[in-house]
Design a protein around this motif. Structure first.
Motif, short mmCIF file in Angstrom:
data_model
loop_
_atom_site.label_atom_id
_atom_site.label_comp_id
_atom_site.label_asym_id
_atom_site.label_seq_id
_atom_site.Cartn_x
_atom_site.Cartn_y
_atom_site.Cartn_z
N GLN A 1 31.18 -6.92 85.61
CA GLN A 1 32.20 -5.91 85.38
C GLN A 1 31.68 -4.85 84.41
OE1 GLN A 1 36.67 -5.80 83.42
NE2 GLN A 1 36.11 -7.54 84.69
N ASP A 2 30.98 -5.28 83.37
CA ASP A 2 30.38 -4.36 82.41
C ASP A 2 28.95 -4.05 82.82
OD1 ASP A 2 32.69 -4.37 80.76
OD2 ASP A 2 32.03 -6.25 79.83
N GLN A 3 28.54 -2.82 82.63
CA GLN A 3 27.20 -2.40 83.04
C GLN A 3 26.13 -3.21 82.31
OE1 GLN A 3 26.09 1.89 82.84
NE2 GLN A 3 24.26 1.07 81.87
#
Length: 327
Positions: free
Chosen positions: A83-85
């Motif tokens: 979800q987070d880069q």
């Protein structure tokens, strides 16, 4: 053939149960969605399936490999887009891909061939020498998907793959995901709280709420369970309407946030009679709309709230847990 088998999988953090004894199977080559608000347990579920979190209890197998007994085996057979880069912004697109391939010990000649093919697939071949920090959000997500495919996984996990992207970029990414599934036969499990995303991409959906799976089927079957057409009424008398409205052609009525959702047969045939009932009973009506059942209606039907209301509730629950930890 089963790609993922999950049986009574549970994860607790202290007294809080994030995932509560869920069970499901995913067929090889299927796109399977976990649909629910933030805090519902979606990310925790795929974190356990990808061996990032140890389950509290229950069991699961990915590509026939036990997630607790052979974590390395699971990791070699899966790809994951967080979800987070997780890209290195100071490296180029090619360098990010190459570094990933080296971690998986892919021979240089094969690695370079796959990087070229995958950058072409996600339409980034002309930006392969550009630093990632110059990329838009959509370009970064495309690169992350390409990187997750470099070692040719059998299963790809996508955690909120289009979160924060504009509608045009989201549609573009949806096309890539469908192409990957159709051309490469990859099993895809994705988490989302976007109803249209789940409806567009997923062959089957598990609706997850407060750590439990409350419904699971194809999008069309889930919508058929709601039944008939849906009339949404905005009214200051919404509670009265939900409690009192009845007719042989009305399946049910539910009140939420100043609106009443009425499920009925052939809305076009009965809307005039419905309006007449409102007038006879003295209800104040602000607006009336008609539509076919959507996944939003399915979520409301099974949980008694909209996914937006549950998003706010999840935020409050997380805040309360954090406050509790401080004391």
């Amino acid at each position: 053939m089963t790609a993922i088998h999950v049986e009574n999988l549970t994860k607790r953090f202290g007294n809080f149960t994030a995932v509560d004894a869920i069970s499901f199977d995913i067929k090889k080559g299927e796109i399977f969605g976990l649909l629910g608000p933030n805090g519902a347990g979606k990310t925790t579920t795929i974190s356990m399936l990808s061996t990032l979190l140890e389950p509290t209890s229950g069991k699961a197998r990915v590509n026939g490999i036990d997630i607790q007994k052979d974590q390395d085996g699971v990791r070699k057979s899966i790809g994951i887009v967080f979800q987070d880069q997780s890209l290195d912004e100071e490296l180029t697109a090619w360098e990010n891909m190459d570094f990933h391939g080296r971690l998986y010990r892919i021979p240089k000649e094969i690695r370079e061939e796959r990087i070229t093919d995958l950058l072409h697939l996600v339409e980034l071949e002309d930006r392969k020498e550009s630093l990632v920090k110059t990329f838009s959000g959509g370009m970064r997500r495309r690169l992350e998907i390409a990187r997750g495919l470099l070692h040719e996984p059998s299963v790809l996990f996508l955690d909120e793959p289009t979160l924060g992207l504009d509608p045009q970029t989201r549609n573009h990414l949806w096309e890539y995901i469908l192409t990957l599934n159709q051309t490469k036969g990859i099993t895809i499990i994705l988490t989302t709280h976007y109803m249209d995303e789940a409806d567009r991409l997923c062959g089957r959906i598990a609706i997850i709420d407060q750590g439990k799976i409350i419904a699971m089927d194809t999008p069309d079957e889930l919508k058929d369970r709601v039944g008939g057409d849906v009339v949404t009424v905005s009214s200051p008398d919404s509670e009265r309407i939900a409690a009192e409205i009845s007719a042989p052609w009305i399946f049910g009525a539910e009140q939420h946030d100043g609106q009443v959702t009425i499920r009925l047969q052939s809305a076009e045939e009965h809307i005039t009679e419905l309006i007449r009932l409102f007038g006879e009973r003295g209800y104040a009506i602000a607006s009336v709309s008609i539509h076919k059942p959507t996944l939003e209606d399915v979520f409301l039907h099974y949980t008694g709230k909209t996914i937006r209301e549950d998003e706010a509730g999840a935020t409050d629950r997380i805040r309360m847990r954090m406050m509790g930890r401080r004391h």
